[in-house]
Design a protein around this motif. Structure first.
Motif, PDB file in Angstrom:
ATOM      1  N   ASN A   1      35.227  48.178  36.160  1.00  0.00           N
ATOM      2  CA  ASN A   1      35.249  46.985  35.153  1.00  0.00           C
ATOM      3  C   ASN A   1      36.711  46.414  35.463  1.00  0.00           C
ATOM      4  O   ASN A   1      36.649  45.083  35.435  1.00  0.00           O
ATOM      5  CB  ASN A   1      35.577  47.649  33.507  1.00  0.00           C
ATOM      6  N   VAL A   2      37.568  46.876  35.831  1.00  0.00           N
ATOM      7  CA  VAL A   2      39.229  46.278  35.772  1.00  0.00           C
ATOM      8  C   VAL A   2      39.087  45.506  37.104  1.00  0.00           C
ATOM      9  O   VAL A   2      39.183  44.446  37.339  1.00  0.00           O
ATOM     10  CB  VAL A   2      39.946  47.230  36.170  1.00  0.00           C
ATOM     11  N   GLU A   3      38.273  46.038  38.098  1.00  0.00           N
ATOM     12  CA  GLU A   3      37.699  45.391  39.409  1.00  0.00           C
ATOM     13  C   GLU A   3      37.224  44.127  39.145  1.00  0.00           C
ATOM     14  O   GLU A   3      37.603  43.033  39.733  1.00  0.00           O
ATOM     15  CB  GLU A   3      37.696  46.161  40.643  1.00  0.00           C
ATOM     16  N   GLY A   4      36.141  44.181  38.625  1.00  0.00           N
ATOM     17  CA  GLY A   4      35.287  43.093  38.468  1.00  0.00           C
ATOM     18  C   GLY A   4      35.921  41.983  37.586  1.00  0.00           C
ATOM     19  O   GLY A   4      35.773  40.611  37.873  1.00  0.00           O
ATOM     20  N   LEU A   5      36.554  42.202  36.562  1.00  0.00           N
ATOM     21  CA  LEU A   5      37.328  41.430  35.687  1.00  0.00           C
ATOM     22  C   LEU A   5      38.148  40.529  36.391  1.00  0.00           C
ATOM     23  O   LEU A   5      38.317  39.658  36.296  1.00  0.00           O
ATOM     24  CB  LEU A   5      37.926  42.203  34.456  1.00  0.00           C
ATOM     25  N   MET A   6      39.012  41.479  37.445  1.00  0.00           N
ATOM     26  CA  MET A   6      40.226  40.829  38.106  1.00  0.00           C
ATOM     27  C   MET A   6      39.578  39.835  39.058  1.00  0.00           C
ATOM     28  O   MET A   6      40.313  38.779  39.331  1.00  0.00           O
ATOM     29  CB  MET A   6      41.110  41.932  38.637  1.00  0.00           C
ATOM     30  N   TRP A   7      38.476  40.231  39.674  1.00  0.00           N
ATOM     31  CA  TRP A   7      37.816  39.473  40.603  1.00  0.00           C
ATOM     32  C   TRP A   7      37.392  37.919  39.830  1.00  0.00           C
ATOM     33  O   TRP A   7      37.643  36.876  40.339  1.00  0.00           O
ATOM     34  CB  TRP A   7      36.674  39.838  40.984  1.00  0.00           C
ATOM     35  N   PHE A   8      36.840  38.123  38.740  1.00  0.00           N
ATOM     36  CA  PHE A   8      36.483  37.019  37.903  1.00  0.00           C
ATOM     37  C   PHE A   8      37.508  36.158  37.603  1.00  0.00           C
ATOM     38  O   PHE A   8      37.512  34.949  37.722  1.00  0.00           O
ATOM     39  CB  PHE A   8      35.760  37.373  36.635  1.00  0.00           C
ATOM     40  N   ALA A   9      38.520  36.542  37.085  1.00  0.00           N
ATOM     41  CA  ALA A   9      39.686  35.797  36.751  1.00  0.00           C
ATOM     42  C   ALA A   9      40.338  35.081  37.911  1.00  0.00           C
ATOM     43  O   ALA A   9      40.858  34.013  37.900  1.00  0.00           O
ATOM     44  CB  ALA A   9      40.813  36.822  36.086  1.00  0.00           C
ATOM     45  N   ARG A  10      40.300  35.778  39.043  1.00  0.00           N
ATOM     46  CA  ARG A  10      40.957  35.211  40.324  1.00  0.00           C
ATOM     47  C   ARG A  10      40.132  34.208  40.871  1.00  0.00           C
ATOM     48  O   ARG A  10      40.711  33.194  41.278  1.00  0.00           O
ATOM     49  CB  ARG A  10      41.257  36.339  41.307  1.00  0.00           C
ATOM     50  N   GLU A  11      38.917  34.558  41.090  1.00  0.00           N
ATOM     51  CA  GLU A  11      37.790  33.785  41.763  1.00  0.00           C
ATOM     52  C   GLU A  11      37.098  32.826  40.950  1.00  0.00           C
ATOM     53  O   GLU A  11      36.535  31.826  41.717  1.00  0.00           O
ATOM     54  CB  GLU A  11      36.812  34.657  42.706  1.00  0.00           C
ATOM     55  N   VAL A  12      36.828  32.994  39.904  1.00  0.00           N
ATOM     56  CA  VAL A  12      35.760  32.361  39.005  1.00  0.00           C
ATOM     57  C   VAL A  12      36.416  31.678  38.007  1.00  0.00           C
ATOM     58  O   VAL A  12      36.091  30.158  37.856  1.00  0.00           O
ATOM     59  CB  VAL A  12      34.659  33.174  38.603  1.00  0.00           C
ATOM     60  N   TRP A  13      37.309  32.226  37.360  1.00  0.00           N
ATOM     61  CA  TRP A  13      37.958  31.361  36.193  1.00  0.00           C
ATOM     62  C   TRP A  13      38.515  29.871  36.121  1.00  0.00           C
ATOM     63  O   TRP A  13      38.218  29.055  35.362  1.00  0.00           O
ATOM     64  CB  TRP A  13      38.842  32.384  35.249  1.00  0.00           C
ATOM     65  N   PRO A  14      39.349  29.854  37.451  1.00  0.00           N
ATOM     66  CA  PRO A  14      39.841  28.457  37.552  1.00  0.00           C
ATOM     67  C   PRO A  14      38.798  27.531  37.682  1.00  0.00           C
ATOM     68  O   PRO A  14      38.994  26.264  37.278  1.00  0.00           O
ATOM     69  CB  PRO A  14      40.757  28.714  39.018  1.00  0.00           C
ATOM     70  N   GLY A  15      37.829  27.820  38.652  1.00  0.00           N
ATOM     71  CA  GLY A  15      36.561  26.961  38.676  1.00  0.00           C
ATOM     72  C   GLY A  15      36.007  26.337  37.362  1.00  0.00           C
ATOM     73  O   GLY A  15      35.501  25.113  37.109  1.00  0.00           O
TER      74      GLY A  15
END
Length: 394
Positions: free
Chosen positions: A216-230
């Motif tokens: 869960n943490v790994e997926g959330l951190m990936w989302f925050a880093r790679e997707v959220w800015p877009g």
């Protein structure tokens, strides 16, 4: 019918699948519980369970760690070592001899070593999933060397025991419709999550999950880093709402970013679904079904998830969910839903209908009935389940 329910823990709201199955069975039959306990609090929890009687075997935390470490040398699964005090097998044999159950219900892989101790008594085991696959994933791409080492050790030991159970034709219950080998029965986890009224005042993306779970943490951190800015660039007033237990420091730092809100250890997650526009399940490693996905669909929140999570659950892109793999796909899928109310409403209706039909109480009772009928030759639960089988089949 007399059912001996054996668990490596006390079924509780923290172990909802165990508790739900126990309650379903106890509503129609005599159920005795044999379980491991760590402390007095768990003993008190056990006293409230709807069982005919209970046998509780102490399983100290020191003992669990000692046996798990010993397993590294003996060659047995670490999961087996964790839940295998010698008193457990003794108690199981004594209970079978004294009470003479019609069937023994073993709960999760940590009880798989008890199959042979049941002797001639019919037995089924709720593995939930073939968990060895998760350790294979860990061995390949775990978050650090320690996790990868555990994966390399555990994947082969767990797989060997799973394959042994399949070859021996031990009836196995699984929660997902993916790896259904001979002798396996799909019995999903109950999710009677209520439909939530929409109360969002801003375009809000919701992540719900246990934040002590590394996937869960790994997926959330990936989302925050790679997707959220877009997403913020496409929808400047969008907000990310993170809801979960025991967030690590890495997740806490996300709340310092623009538009990110963290709600830790909340008493109820229901209002957070209502306050959200779109839910996400950015999980790329794991097995079985992600209940965060099922909860969101049941709550009527349109959801974006990975192709792996959708495939394991049995939902389809564009019908009950939207799926994405790379950051650009995630930004496009979420951005489109945040802007298109009609599409959100269509997905919400489809997702809710699917969740009720597959994970509602009546549906799961019917699925459990099929598994028990195969083992005992007669129905295990009530008329509602029989009606489900008549209408939907297995």
């Amino acid at each position: 019918m007399k059912i001996l329910f054996v668990a490596p823990w006390i079924p509780s709201r923290y172990r909802p699948r165990s508790l739900e199955f126990l309650e379903i069975l106890a509503a129609e039959h005599e159920v005795a519980l044999l379980a491991l306990t760590h402390d007095e609090a768990e003993i008190e929890e056990a006293a409230a369970l709807p069982v005919t009687d209970q046998t509780l075997v102490p399983n100290s935390r020191v003992g669990t760690m000692t046996r798990s470490l010993r397993s590294l040398v003996t060659g047995e699964s670490l999961q087996t070592g964790y839940a295998n005090p010698p008193e457990l097998v003794t108690a199981l044999r004594a209970k079978i001899a004294e009470w003479r159950p019609d069937v023994v219900h073993l709960n999760v892989f940590r009880t798989a070593h008890l199959v042979e101790a049941c002797g001639d008594t019919p037995v089924l085991i709720d593995l939930d999933e073939f968990r060895s696959e998760y350790y294979e994933q860990l061995a390949a791409d775990g978050p650090n060397p320690a996790w990868r080492a555990i994966g390399r050790v555990e994947q082969h030991r767990m797989r060997a025991r799973e394959d042994e159970l399949v070859r021996a034709r031990v009836p196995i219950i699984l929660s997902a419709p993916g790896d259904t080998r001979p002798g396996t029965y799909v019995v999903r986890s109950i999710c009677d999550f209520p439909l939530q009224p929409h109360t969002a005042t801003a375009p809000t993306v919701l992540f719900v999950g246990r934040l002590s779970y590394e996937a869960n943490v790994e997926g959330l951190m990936w989302f925050a880093r790679e997707v959220w800015p877009g997403i913020k660039q496409a929808v400047p007033d969008a907000r990310l709402r993170i809801v979960g237990q025991d967030p690590p420091k890495s997740v806490k730092t996300l709340a310092e970013q623009d538009g990110v809100d963290l709600f830790a250890n909340v008493p109820s997650i229901e209002p957070h679904y209502g306050a959200s526009t779109v839910a996400i399940a950015p999980i790329f490693r794991g097995t079985g079904i992600q209940m965060k996905l099922i909860q969101a669909l049941s709550a009527g929140v349109p959801t974006v998830t990975s192709e792996m999570v959708a495939a394991r659950a049995g939902v389809r892109d564009g019908e009950q969910v939207r799926t994405a793999e790379d950051p650009q796909g995630w930004v496009a899928a979420i951005g489109a839903l945040l802007r298109d109310r009609a599409e959100r409403e269509r997905l919400a209706v489809n997702g809710r209908e699917w969740a009720v039909a597959n994970h509602g109480s009546a549906a799961v009772r019917g699925q459990l009935d099929v598994a028990y009928a195969a083992v005992t030759g007669h129905r295990s639960v009530g008329s509602d389940a029989t009606a489900y089988i008549d209408e939907y089949g297995q």
